[in-house]
Structures are given as C-alpha cells and as structure tokens.
Design an enzyme around this catalytic site. Structure first.
Site, PDB file in Angstrom:
ATOM      1  N   CYS A 112       0.819  -1.219   0.000  1.00 23.12           N
ATOM      2  CA  CYS A 112       0.000   0.000   0.000  1.00 23.12           C
ATOM      3  C   CYS A 112       0.846   1.259   0.000  1.00 23.12           C
ATOM      4  O   CYS A 112       0.330   2.347  -0.216  1.00 23.12           O
ATOM      5  CB  CYS A 112      -0.929   0.019   1.206  1.00 23.12           C
ATOM      6  SG  CYS A 112      -2.054  -1.352   1.221  1.00 23.12           S
ATOM      7  N   HIS A 252      -2.768   6.886   3.675  1.00 23.88           N
ATOM      8  CA  HIS A 252      -3.296   5.689   3.021  1.00 23.88           C
ATOM      9  C   HIS A 252      -4.635   5.353   3.676  1.00 23.88           C
ATOM     10  O   HIS A 252      -4.761   5.350   4.900  1.00 23.88           O
ATOM     11  CB  HIS A 252      -2.297   4.543   3.171  1.00 23.88           C
ATOM     12  CG  HIS A 252      -2.873   3.218   2.810  1.00 23.88           C
ATOM     13  ND1 HIS A 252      -3.588   3.027   1.645  1.00 23.88           N
ATOM     14  CD2 HIS A 252      -2.856   2.018   3.456  1.00 23.88           C
ATOM     15  CE1 HIS A 252      -3.984   1.762   1.587  1.00 23.88           C
ATOM     16  NE2 HIS A 252      -3.562   1.134   2.677  1.00 23.88           N
ATOM     17  N   ASN A 282     -10.177   0.103   1.231  1.00 28.87           N
ATOM     18  CA  ASN A 282      -8.728   0.152   1.065  1.00 28.87           C
ATOM     19  C   ASN A 282      -8.365  -0.290  -0.358  1.00 28.87           C
ATOM     20  O   ASN A 282      -8.528  -1.456  -0.704  1.00 28.87           O
ATOM     21  CB  ASN A 282      -8.092  -0.780   2.113  1.00 28.87           C
ATOM     22  CG  ASN A 282      -6.578  -0.839   2.001  1.00 28.87           C
ATOM     23  OD1 ASN A 282      -5.990  -0.377   1.042  1.00 28.87           O
ATOM     24  ND2 ASN A 282      -5.954  -1.435   3.007  1.00 28.87           N
TER      25      ASN A 282
HETATM   26  N1  ACO Z   1     -17.456  -8.910  10.816  1.00 29.99           N
HETATM   27  C1  ACO Z   1     -17.752  -9.282  12.074  1.00 29.99           C
HETATM   28  N2  ACO Z   1     -16.829  -9.680  12.954  1.00 29.99           N
HETATM   29  C2  ACO Z   1     -15.562  -9.700  12.529  1.00 29.99           C
HETATM   30  C3  ACO Z   1     -15.192  -9.323  11.216  1.00 29.99           C
HETATM   31  C4  ACO Z   1     -16.197  -8.926  10.357  1.00 29.99           C
HETATM   32  N3  ACO Z   1     -15.941  -8.545   9.103  1.00 29.99           N
HETATM   33  N4  ACO Z   1     -13.849  -9.443  11.102  1.00 29.99           N
HETATM   34  C5  ACO Z   1     -13.398  -9.869  12.273  1.00 29.99           C
HETATM   35  N5  ACO Z   1     -14.429 -10.032  13.139  1.00 29.99           N
HETATM   36  C6  ACO Z   1     -14.397 -10.494  14.514  1.00 29.99           C
HETATM   37  C7  ACO Z   1     -13.155 -11.306  14.801  1.00 29.99           C
HETATM   38  O1  ACO Z   1     -13.364 -12.664  14.442  1.00 29.99           O
HETATM   39  C8  ACO Z   1     -13.015 -11.123  16.292  1.00 29.99           C
HETATM   40  O2  ACO Z   1     -13.910 -12.011  16.925  1.00 29.99           O
HETATM   41  P1  ACO Z   1     -13.401 -12.823  18.239  1.00 29.99           P
HETATM   42  O3  ACO Z   1     -13.094 -11.736  19.233  1.00 29.99           O
HETATM   43  O4  ACO Z   1     -14.597 -13.639  18.563  1.00 29.99           O
HETATM   44  O5  ACO Z   1     -12.209 -13.575  17.783  1.00 29.99           O
HETATM   45  C9  ACO Z   1     -13.536  -9.706  16.516  1.00 29.99           C
HETATM   46  O6  ACO Z   1     -14.305  -9.359  15.361  1.00 29.99           O
HETATM   47  C10 ACO Z   1     -12.444  -8.687  16.700  1.00 29.99           C
HETATM   48  O7  ACO Z   1     -11.452  -8.922  15.709  1.00 29.99           O
HETATM   49  P2  ACO Z   1     -10.176  -8.007  15.620  1.00 29.99           P
HETATM   50  O8  ACO Z   1      -9.267  -8.528  14.564  1.00 29.99           O
HETATM   51  O9  ACO Z   1      -9.618  -7.774  16.979  1.00 29.99           O
HETATM   52  O10 ACO Z   1     -10.852  -6.653  15.115  1.00 29.99           O
HETATM   53  P3  ACO Z   1     -10.195  -5.249  15.031  1.00 29.99           P
HETATM   54  O11 ACO Z   1     -10.912  -4.299  15.840  1.00 29.99           O
HETATM   55  O12 ACO Z   1      -8.688  -5.341  15.187  1.00 29.99           O
HETATM   56  O13 ACO Z   1     -10.447  -4.867  13.505  1.00 29.99           O
HETATM   57  C11 ACO Z   1      -9.377  -4.892  11.380  1.00 29.99           C
HETATM   58  C12 ACO Z   1      -9.965  -5.729  12.480  1.00 29.99           C
HETATM   59  C13 ACO Z   1     -10.453  -3.979  10.834  1.00 29.99           C
HETATM   60  C14 ACO Z   1      -8.861  -5.806  10.282  1.00 29.99           C
HETATM   61  C15 ACO Z   1      -8.234  -4.034  11.945  1.00 29.99           C
HETATM   62  O14 ACO Z   1      -7.336  -4.856  12.674  1.00 29.99           O
HETATM   63  C16 ACO Z   1      -7.456  -3.316  10.872  1.00 29.99           C
HETATM   64  O15 ACO Z   1      -7.974  -2.462  10.195  1.00 29.99           O
HETATM   65  N6  ACO Z   1      -6.153  -3.596  10.745  1.00 29.99           N
HETATM   66  C17 ACO Z   1      -5.326  -2.947   9.764  1.00 29.99           C
HETATM   67  C18 ACO Z   1      -5.567  -3.576   8.447  1.00 29.99           C
HETATM   68  C19 ACO Z   1      -4.912  -2.815   7.323  1.00 29.99           C
HETATM   69  O16 ACO Z   1      -4.801  -1.619   7.370  1.00 29.99           O
HETATM   70  N7  ACO Z   1      -4.493  -3.561   6.328  1.00 29.99           N
HETATM   71  C20 ACO Z   1      -3.995  -3.032   5.151  1.00 29.99           C
HETATM   72  C21 ACO Z   1      -2.577  -2.614   5.241  1.00 29.99           C
HETATM   73  S1  ACO Z   1      -2.026  -1.976   3.792  1.00 29.99           S
HETATM   74  C22 ACO Z   1      -1.690  -3.100   2.532  1.00 29.99           C
HETATM   75  O17 ACO Z   1      -0.566  -3.212   2.119  1.00 29.99           O
HETATM   76  C23 ACO Z   1      -2.775  -3.952   1.915  1.00 29.99           C
END
Ligand code: ACO
Length: 363
Positions: A112, A252, A282
């Site tokens: 990204c 980003h 994203n």
């Molecule tokens: N819908 C419902 N529940 C979900 C979903 C969903 N889509 N996705 C995950 N959950 C659940 C999980 O299973 C977890 O349940 P559990 O507690 O029973 O295990 C709970 O929600 C919390 O999961 P977390 O992973 O802790 O959720 P978090 O608040 O961290 O959000 C997210 C997850 C949105 C992915 C976040 O971590 C994030 O944005 N991270 C950065 C990702 C990013 O920016 N990536 C791109 C980088 S750039 C590139 O090069 C592509």
C-alpha cells in the site's frame, strides 16, 4: 530542478459492493464494518477490467489535465500489488495502450506504500535530470486476490486507480521532501503466500486458499498507528516544516480508526485530513492518488498549500512525501515564432494540395 505535480486523474469501477451485500456473503454486518473500519462500500472491477485498464483510464485523465501528450512522457511507474501478470510489467501494458512510445516503464512493489515509493523515485529521476515528465500510477484489482469467504479481510478492500503527472521545472515548490522506510521482519504480517517462486501454483496452494491475501490485522493496525505520525514528522522536518504547516494530510486509506489516531497524534483537525474510506475501502497503492485527485477536484488544495501523502503497507513498508502545491501548468502556449512557423507550414501544405487538385481537374 523541482518536480511539480501538473496533472492528476482517477478511475474507479462502476460496480458498488455495499456492506449489506457483504453481510449476505459472510458473517458480518454493516454496523461492525462501519464502526471498526469506517468503510460503507467499495468498488469492484468488472470482468475485463484489470489493473492495467484502470491505470490507463486514470493516466489518460491525468495527462489530459496536464496538457501533456503520451509522446512527451519519459517514464511510467505503476505501483501495484496486483499486476496483470508477473511479467511483463503492468507499466509496459499501460505504455502501449497510451501510445507513450518514448517512455521507459516499470512496476514498483511496496504494498500500500507503493504510490509514495513510486512518487519518490520519479521525483529523484526528475531532480537528477534523468527525465522531464513522469507518469506515476497506483492501480489495484484487490478483488481478484481477496478471499471472499474470509470476513477478516474481505470487508476491507476495493479496486481503483489514481495517477499523477510529474514535470521538472525551475519554479519553487512542488515535491519538497520524501522519506521511505521498510522493515522486512514484518513480511509475514501481510502477504499473498502463493504464486511466486517460493510457493508456485499447485493443487495444494489452491485448495489451501494460499492465492489470497493473508493478514494479521491487529499487528498491522499497531504498526500503522506508529509509523504514520513518525513518517509525517520526518518528512516535514526534512522540508523545514512542522505539523502546523500542513494544509492537508492524505494518509493511506486503510481504516478510519488508524486515520483518527494519526490525526490525534499530530493534533490535526478533521478538515486537515482527507478521508474517502467510506466510499472506496482500502484500494492499496491506488488509495493516495485517488484521494489526492478528489481533494484537488473538491478545491481543497490551492497554490502554496502543503500536502503530505503518507502510506504504510505490506513489506512492511512506510513512507511520506511533502508537496508544496503549485497550479498545474498547462503545456506552454506556442510562442509567436512557433505559431507563425506552423501557419506557414499549413499554408504551404494547402497550396501544394490545391495545385495538385487544379492539375487533376485540368487533365
Ligand atoms: N465482521 C464481524 N466480525 C468480525 C469481522 C467482520 N468482518 N472481522 C473480524 N471479526 C471479529 C473477529 O473474528 C473477532 O472475533 P473474536 O473476538 O470472537 O475472535 C472480533 O471481530 C475482533 O477482531 P479483531 O481482529 O480484533 O478486530 P479489530 O478491531 O482489530 O479490527 C481490522 C480488524 C479492521 C482488520 C483491523 O485490525 C485493521 O484495520 N487492521 C489494519 C488492516 C490494514 O490496514 N491492512 C492493510 C494494510 S495496507 C496493505 O498493504 C494492503
């Protein structure tokens, strides 16, 4: 010699995939996605649309806006994690489609952060006098490497492309500074495991779904929250500026909570931080140029304004670029001498054509 952004363009596919659509595909909800990410919908490429075709659309718009013809482009850099092929490069496909026959062309892979890396490389080429006009594109078809059965990742990504035209010139302003960083020890936090030389495509890689994005979301989140303010402060320091000088921060577009955290850390009010996540999700290397293009179109950048583009992503990589915005300079109008020369040439051509016609009528 300074590198100025003189044109910008974007392309997003028509097809919209909403959070409610996703809730019918995996166990998720609009409420979860909006509160955890800020995303409401994303664009998905139609069949036949690829990273190259979207890049071409964005590039045409950027060239047209800049008043630069494809033949004037010296180099094309396409930042992408989703190239059309492993080789040839997507940039070569774009070069051919545009008819930019003089241009060198290559892809750049920095996840990204790709667009920020590509911009910094193009700026260095312009400042060194190696090229005068560079076309820098971020284009992604993430929908093709998204696991639509994995709710942890499929709610995040979308497709699109953004492009800028950079041109060297003696005027002040333009790109003031850049900072690029990497930490390969975090390579496994965000990756596409199969399809390369380590894990070539096989029945095993397909059945294990290894041709799709794998991400440790929480770790990536923590990394992003740490590096955005660090890179922003460093690029400002190199340009002799401070966070107070920022007119617009274009981070980003990965997660609204990451953007909010950066805003707090840098003590920036919401109007100084661009956010279009809710519409596109994203789009990886495309997110910053698409946002930059929209910011300009919305009138949020004027001459003298300071815009910071800051990215982070797979690698791990991160980086930032500081720009003092200058009006896009249209292609210089022809001088009187050039104008007269063209007129004489036209008159000579017309006279010769009329003579031939007269000779043909008489005989
Ligand atoms: N819908 C419902 N529940 C979900 C979903 C969903 N889509 N996705 C995950 N959950 C659940 C999980 O299973 C977890 O349940 P559990 O507690 O029973 O295990 C709970 O929600 C919390 O999961 P977390 O992973 O802790 O959720 P978090 O608040 O961290 O959000 C997210 C997850 C949105 C992915 C976040 O971590 C994030 O944005 N991270 C950065 C990702 C990013 O920016 N990536 C791109 C980088 S750039 C590139 O090069 C592509």
């Amino acid at each position: 010699m300074r590198a100025h952004v003189v044109g910008w363009g974007k392309y997003v596919p028509d097809r919209v995939l909403t959070n409610d659509d996703l809730a019918r595909m995996v166990d998720t909800s609009d409420e979860w996605i909006v509160t955890r990410t800020g995303i409401r919908q994303r664009r998905i490429a139609e069949e036949g649309e690829t990273t190259a075709t979207m890049a071409v659309q964005a590039a045409r718009q950027a060239l047209e806006g800049a008043g630069v013809s494809p033949g004037q482009v010296d180099v094309i850099i396409v930042a992408t994690a989703t190239p059309d092929y492993l080789f040839p490069s997507t940039a070569c496909l774009v070069q051919d489609a545009l008819g930019a026959t003089r241009a060198a062309a290559f892809d750049l892979a920095a996840g990204c952060t790709g667009f920020v890396y590509a911009l910094a490389v193009a700026v260095a080429m312009v400042e060194a006098g190696a090229v005068r006009t560079a076309l820098v594109i971020g284009s992604e078809t993430l929908s093709r490497i998204t696991d639509w059965t994995d709710r942890n990742t499929c709610v995040l990504f979308g497709d699109g492309a953004g492009a800028v035209v950079l041109q060297g010139g003696p005027d002040d302003g333009g790109v003031l500074s850049a900072v690029l960083s990497a930490d390969g020890s975090g390579a496994d936090l965000l990756m596409l495991p199969a399809g390369g030389s380590r894990l070539p495509a096989s029945h095993h890689t397909v059945s294990e779904r290894l041709h799709f994005i794998k991400m440790q979301g929480r770790d990536v989140f923590r990394f992003a929250v740490r590096v955005i303010p660090t890179a922003t402060r460093e690029v400002l320091r190199r340009a002799g500026l401070s966070p107070d000088d920022i007119t617009l921060l274009i981070p980003h577009q990965a997660n609204g909570r990451i953007i909010e955290s950066a805003m707090k850390d840098l003590k920036l009010p919401p109007e100084k931080v661009y956010n279009n996540l809710e519409r596109y999700g994203n789009t990886s290397a495309a997110s910053i140029p698409v946002a930059l293009c929209e910011a300009v179109e919305e009138g949020r950048l004027g001459p003298g304004d300071i815009v910071i583009c800051v990215g982070f992503g797979a690698g791990l990589t991160w980086g930032a670029v500081a720009i003092r915005w200058t009006r896009p300079r249209p292609v210089a109008a022809p001088t009187w001498r050039q104008f007269l020369r063209r007129l004489i040439y036209l008159w000579a051509a017309l006279r010769s054509w009329l003579r031939r016609l007269w000779w043909w009528i008489r005989t």
